[in-house]
Design a protein around this motif. Structure first.
Motif, PDB file in Angstrom:
ATOM      1  N   PRO A 145     -86.592 -67.365  22.510  1.00  0.00           N
ATOM      2  CA  PRO A 145     -85.605 -68.385  22.012  1.00  0.00           C
ATOM      3  C   PRO A 145     -84.910 -68.880  22.736  1.00  0.00           C
ATOM      4  O   PRO A 145     -84.362 -69.798  22.595  1.00  0.00           O
ATOM      5  N   GLY A 146     -84.499 -68.374  24.011  1.00  0.00           N
ATOM      6  CA  GLY A 146     -83.607 -68.709  24.991  1.00  0.00           C
ATOM      7  C   GLY A 146     -83.475 -70.165  25.154  1.00  0.00           C
ATOM      8  O   GLY A 146     -84.682 -70.483  25.586  1.00  0.00           O
ATOM      9  N   GLN A 159     -72.991 -71.630  26.038  1.00  0.00           N
ATOM     10  CA  GLN A 159     -72.329 -72.724  25.453  1.00  0.00           C
ATOM     11  C   GLN A 159     -71.918 -72.805  23.847  1.00  0.00           C
ATOM     12  O   GLN A 159     -72.569 -71.996  23.278  1.00  0.00           O
ATOM     13  N   SER A 160     -70.958 -73.571  23.551  1.00  0.00           N
ATOM     14  CA  SER A 160     -70.693 -73.277  22.153  1.00  0.00           C
ATOM     15  C   SER A 160     -71.790 -73.623  21.138  1.00  0.00           C
ATOM     16  O   SER A 160     -72.180 -73.124  20.193  1.00  0.00           O
ATOM     17  N   ASP A 161     -72.849 -74.550  21.787  1.00  0.00           N
ATOM     18  CA  ASP A 161     -73.922 -74.738  21.028  1.00  0.00           C
ATOM     19  C   ASP A 161     -75.194 -74.028  21.022  1.00  0.00           C
ATOM     20  O   ASP A 161     -76.366 -74.032  20.452  1.00  0.00           O
ATOM     21  N   GLY A 162     -74.991 -72.740  21.723  1.00  0.00           N
ATOM     22  CA  GLY A 162     -76.049 -71.745  21.927  1.00  0.00           C
ATOM     23  C   GLY A 162     -76.796 -71.929  23.058  1.00  0.00           C
ATOM     24  O   GLY A 162     -77.450 -70.848  23.423  1.00  0.00           O
ATOM     25  N   LYS A 163     -76.682 -73.043  23.735  1.00  0.00           N
ATOM     26  CA  LYS A 163     -77.488 -73.244  24.787  1.00  0.00           C
ATOM     27  C   LYS A 163     -77.219 -72.548  26.053  1.00  0.00           C
ATOM     28  O   LYS A 163     -75.798 -72.199  25.891  1.00  0.00           O
ATOM     29  N   PRO A 219     -80.930 -64.771  31.648  1.00  0.00           N
ATOM     30  CA  PRO A 219     -80.826 -63.546  30.860  1.00  0.00           C
ATOM     31  C   PRO A 219     -81.668 -63.533  29.635  1.00  0.00           C
ATOM     32  O   PRO A 219     -81.839 -64.432  28.935  1.00  0.00           O
ATOM     33  N   LEU A 220     -82.330 -62.447  29.505  1.00  0.00           N
ATOM     34  CA  LEU A 220     -83.434 -62.462  28.462  1.00  0.00           C
ATOM     35  C   LEU A 220     -82.766 -61.989  26.944  1.00  0.00           C
ATOM     36  O   LEU A 220     -83.323 -62.479  25.983  1.00  0.00           O
ATOM     37  N   HIS A 221     -81.960 -61.176  26.970  1.00  0.00           N
ATOM     38  CA  HIS A 221     -81.486 -60.639  25.691  1.00  0.00           C
ATOM     39  C   HIS A 221     -79.992 -61.496  25.330  1.00  0.00           C
ATOM     40  O   HIS A 221     -79.134 -60.943  25.653  1.00  0.00           O
ATOM     41  N   VAL A 251     -91.836 -67.279  28.464  1.00  0.00           N
ATOM     42  CA  VAL A 251     -93.028 -67.017  27.763  1.00  0.00           C
ATOM     43  C   VAL A 251     -93.344 -65.414  27.853  1.00  0.00           C
ATOM     44  O   VAL A 251     -93.493 -65.362  29.267  1.00  0.00           O
ATOM     45  N   ASP A 252     -93.398 -64.668  26.748  1.00  0.00           N
ATOM     46  CA  ASP A 252     -94.078 -63.295  27.074  1.00  0.00           C
ATOM     47  C   ASP A 252     -95.665 -63.360  27.474  1.00  0.00           C
ATOM     48  O   ASP A 252     -96.285 -63.979  26.415  1.00  0.00           O
TER      49      ASP A 252
END
Ligand code: FE2
Length: 532
Positions: free
Chosen positions: A298-299, A393-397, A367-369, A289-290
């Motif tokens: 979103p990560g 991962q392929s699901d974006g996680k 990693p943030l970005h 959280v910023d």
């Protein structure tokens, strides 16, 4: 087998009720206490384990005993006092356990008739204000804290309670951790849960550093971000969180609080602790959280299940968050701290110890970005100095694997807990050292300095003595990170030996001096140094 030990000495006297030392006594100094050390070492922990015929079941339940070591011009004095919480006073007047604690359910008043006793099972249990975990600071004042909605403001000179403060009167939370973080300007951050029709939330709290009116406490506290728990009725238990210059890091671990079990615990005749369970079918998740905007990033960071009680430090580097924590591979340890387990001797004690999970320092890189174009299967960590990985991962996680911040020698020391750093200068920044207790017993039995860069250890140990959480105090005008001393209260179950405040040179971990006090003390939790 790793960490298996035999013939552990009995430590029951360290987990037994003691008398308070209300009159200030002088300690006998051996060696040399630095002249520049001017202030209080304040510590807290459970110090009373029964009222009348009623006995507490769990170590965490004992009544808060406040300790104060005052250092001035090379001399040391000591005093202690039971926190005059409403819980302590109510139990004392009733001469029984009236208020339930984490691991002990209070029994109904025996003077009530059977019908009244039956009905009292359906009353909402009074929440304890036995704040026995840590000293925390808001707006320059000190408060005793545990994890309920209550804190007790104390006068650190007299150890008198000044005022009971209720978080829920200021913001919509049901409590806050005993491990807030602080910005250099005194702004405090903490986390606490809320339970509503939408489910449970983990809330990030900010308390401003300045008082508008003299008598105020946590006025102006704000929830800056609410994170929904992955399971509505089963939020995770957490004991602390991480903070860098710009971010808060929250760890949702598979040590779950079953709200249904907790709400019905009184009717079922169970303590609060019965509602907490280790559920390793879930992974551990990291939220970032910023802290300036309150925005949840979103990560979606996950790792294999582990549990952490204490974060060591966290910082930002090359577009990543680096977070170091003391971690255990399983979360079944809470039961081990039942008093009947800790007070065992002989083989029974060895068995308890050998069933406990040890705690080791681990580094994770977040990693943030993260961009949609990052290919799956790639390690997104650019850091050359850490083997911790963060693989998309392929699901974006993002799947995070840790780096061990230790070699095998730490396993022989029983792992490490109660981590402390040079907080004033290095919290949220790239750092080199942390300090902690080794656990070749169920309580700390050594002090250690860990170099997180080359992973080397320095150890202080004296057989039969049990040191508390080490507190780092910088020497005035310090240039180096470890330019200062380590303070720890060292206690022993041996009747013919004294307990003492130990002062180590933080650079080489050699003893500078000790201040002996002929007073029994139980093993405690946390503390702080306050310069005068
Ligand atoms: Fe803690």
């Amino acid at each position: 087998l790793l960490g298996q030990r035999q013939n552990l000495p009995c430590i029951a006297p360290l987990l037994t009720t003691v008398e308070e030392t209300v009159q200030i006594i002088s300690a006998q100094v051996k060696g040399h206490i630095p002249e520049w050390l001017h202030g209080y070492l304040l510590r807290v922990g459970p110090g009373k384990f029964e009222f009348g015929k009623d006995k507490y079941s769990h170590w965490f339940d004992g009544m808060a005993l406040l300790h104060q070591f005052r250092m001035e011009k090379g001399t040391v004095t000591y005093r202690s006092k039971f926190l005059q919480s409403d819980t302590y006073k109510t139990n004392s007047v009733g001469n029984r356990i009236v208020i339930s604690e984490f691991g002990t359910l209070a029994f109904p008043d025996p003077c009530k008739n059977i019908f009244e006793r039956f009905l009292s099972k359906f009353e909402r249990p009074a929440m304890t204000d036995n704040t026995n975990v840590n000293y925390v600071q808001y707006k320059g004042d000190y408060y005793m804290s545990t994890e309920t909605n209550f804190m007790n403001k104390v006068d650190i000179e007299t150890l008198e309670k000044i005022e009971k403060v209720d978080w829920s009167k200021f913001i919509a939370v049901n409590g806050a951790t005993a491990h807030p973080h602080y910005d250099p300007d005194g702004t405090a951050y903490n986390m606490g849960n809320s339970y509503g029709p939408q489910g449970s939330c983990y809330n990030i709290i900010r308390v401003p550093p300045e008082k508008v009116d003299l008598g105020e406490t946590i006025h102006g506290a704000q929830v800056i971000c609410s994170i929904s728990s992955e399971e509505k009725m089963k939020p995770s238990y957490y004991h602390s969180f991480g903070m860098t210059k710009n971010y808060i890091i929250f760890i949702e671990q598979p040590l779950k609080m079953n709200l249904w079990k907790i709400v019905t615990s009184k009717i079922r005749g169970k303590a609060f602790s019965d509602g907490i369970s280790w559920e390793p079918q879930y992974n551990t998740r990291f939220y970032v959280v910023d802290k300036h905007t309150g925005q949840l990033l979103p990560g979606m960071y996950y790792s294999k299940p582990f549990i952490t009680f204490h974060q060591i430090n966290a910082f930002e580097d090359e577009g990543c968050i680096i977070i170091d924590m003391c971690c255990q591979d399983n979360g079944r340890n809470l039961d081990i701290y039942q008093l009947q387990n800790l007070r065992k001797s002989g083989e029974g004690l060895d068995q308890v110890y050998n069933s406990a999970a040890l705690s080791f320092p681990r580094r994770f890189v977040l990693p943030l970005h993260i961009s949609e174009n990052d290919p799956a299967g790639e390690n997104l960590s650019p850091l050359s100095y850490s083997s911790a990985s963060a693989v998309k991962q392929s699901d974006g996680k993002i799947w995070c694997s840790h780096e061990n911040l230790h070699h095998e020698d730490l396993e022989e020391e029983g792992g490490i807990e109660f981590p402390q750093i040079n907080y004033g200068q290095f919290s949220g920044k790239k750092y080199n050292f942390f300090y902690g207790c080794g656990f070749r017993h169920l309580v700390g039995d050594s002090l250690m300095k860990v170099d997180v860069v080359n992973k080397s250890l320095k150890v202080w140990r004296e057989d039969g003595f049990y040191p508390s959480e080490p507190i780092f105090v910088p020497v005035p005008g310090a240039k180096e990170e470890d330019d200062g001393v380590i303070l720890s209260v060292v206690i022993t179950p041996k009747q013919n030996e004294n307990n003492f405040l130990l002062v180590l040179d933080a650079r080489n971990f050699e003893e500078l001096g000790r201040a002996e006090v002929p007073v029994q003390m139980p093993y405690g939790f946390h503390g702080t140094f306050v310069p005068i």
